[in-house]
Design an enzyme around this catalytic site. Structure first.
Site: not given
Ligand code: DGL
Length: 264
Positions: A10-11, A42, A73, A150, A182, A184
């Site tokens: 993941d990012s 990302y 991600c 975060e 996402c 997160h």
């Molecule tokens: N967790 C990432 C996703 O699923 C997004 C986090 C980011 O923007 O880096 O898209």
């Protein structure tokens, strides 16, 4: 049935929601997690840049001898190229959630919240409409949510307010389900529930991708959850919130050490 080593990428920390599901549902595999915290987020970067970052991360995980990679991600899953042979199985999180949404879309209306890149790339739109072109899709980019997670502002009035602002317009179309596009966002499940109520089906990419992985790498079930292995964790930079988020997801577990890697 064979135990393998699975890389989870993941990012940042959001992919830990996917790692959690993998550890719970397929606990006998070994897991190596890589969070590209140096380059997060990302979700606001261009597809070409994310493609470059993803390629580097795949090379790193392959150097750790993983048998497969879960791209935990959505922003990075959006740029996986199906016509490229990466040399090992790569599982993205978009198609599995799209499939669950289509199966549950009785009025052919699907709502999605995601990062800007995932929305702009129309990844879910393409994936859903390949399965059922009649489905109407309502997307909302939510750029403020990743920083809130975060920062650990998960149970916070500010987060509630922002979620309301993003999600309420989507509810007006009376969707059949809401995709958390996402990784997160599953950490915000409780505040999201407060906005959408108890009835609406919420689809989380963290849960959907497991079925794909399981089909390819089945393992016996573990009766005693205590035996869950400690994953190996790599990050590309210090992450001050790692401990906090890990404890939120795995309250019973000891927080593993994080190794900082420098392949950038
Ligand atoms: N967790 C990432 C996703 O699923 C997004 C986090 C980011 O923007 O880096 O898209």
């Amino acid at each position: 049935l064979k135990n393998v080593t699975i890389g989870v990428f993941d990012s940042g920390l959001g992919g830990l929601t996917v790692l959690k599901e993998l550890l719970l549902k397929l606990p006998l595999h070994n897991y190596i997690y890589l969070g590209d915290t140096a380059r997060l987020p990302y979700g606001s970067k261009s597809p070409d840049t994310i493609k470059r970052y993803l390629d580097q991360s795949i090379v790193f995980l392959k150097s750790k001898n993983v048998d497969a990679i879960v791209v935990a991600c959505n922003s990075a899953s959006s740029v996986i190229q199906n016509d490229i042979n990466y040399g090992l199985p790569i599982f993205g999180v978009i198609d599995p959630s799209a499939k669950v949404a289509v199966e549950n879309s009785f009025n052919e209306r699907v709502a999605i919240i995601a990062t800007r890149t995932t929305v702009k790339q129309k990844s879910y739109v393409k994936s859903i409409q390949k399965l059922n072109p009649l489905i109407s899709i309502y997307q909302q980019a939510c750029p403020l949510l990743v920083p809130l997670v975060e920062e650990g502002l998960i149970d916070d009035p500010i987060t509630n307010l922002i979620l309301y602002r993003y999600i309420n317009p989507l509810l007006q179309v009376k969707p059949d389900c809401l995709i958390l596009g996402c990784t997160h966002y599953p950490l915000l499940l409780n505040p999201i529930r407060k906005v959408v109520g108890n009835e609406l089906l919420i689809i989380s990419s963290a849960e959907s991708v497991i079925k794909d992985v399981e089909k390819n790498f089945p393992t016996p079930k573990l009766s005693n959850q205590d035996k869950i292995k400690t994953p190996q964790i790599y990050m590309t930079d210090e992450s001050y919130m790692f401990e906090n988020i890990y404890k939120t997801l795995f309250p019973e577990k000891e927080v593993p050490a994080v190794e900082i890697v420098n392949f950038l």
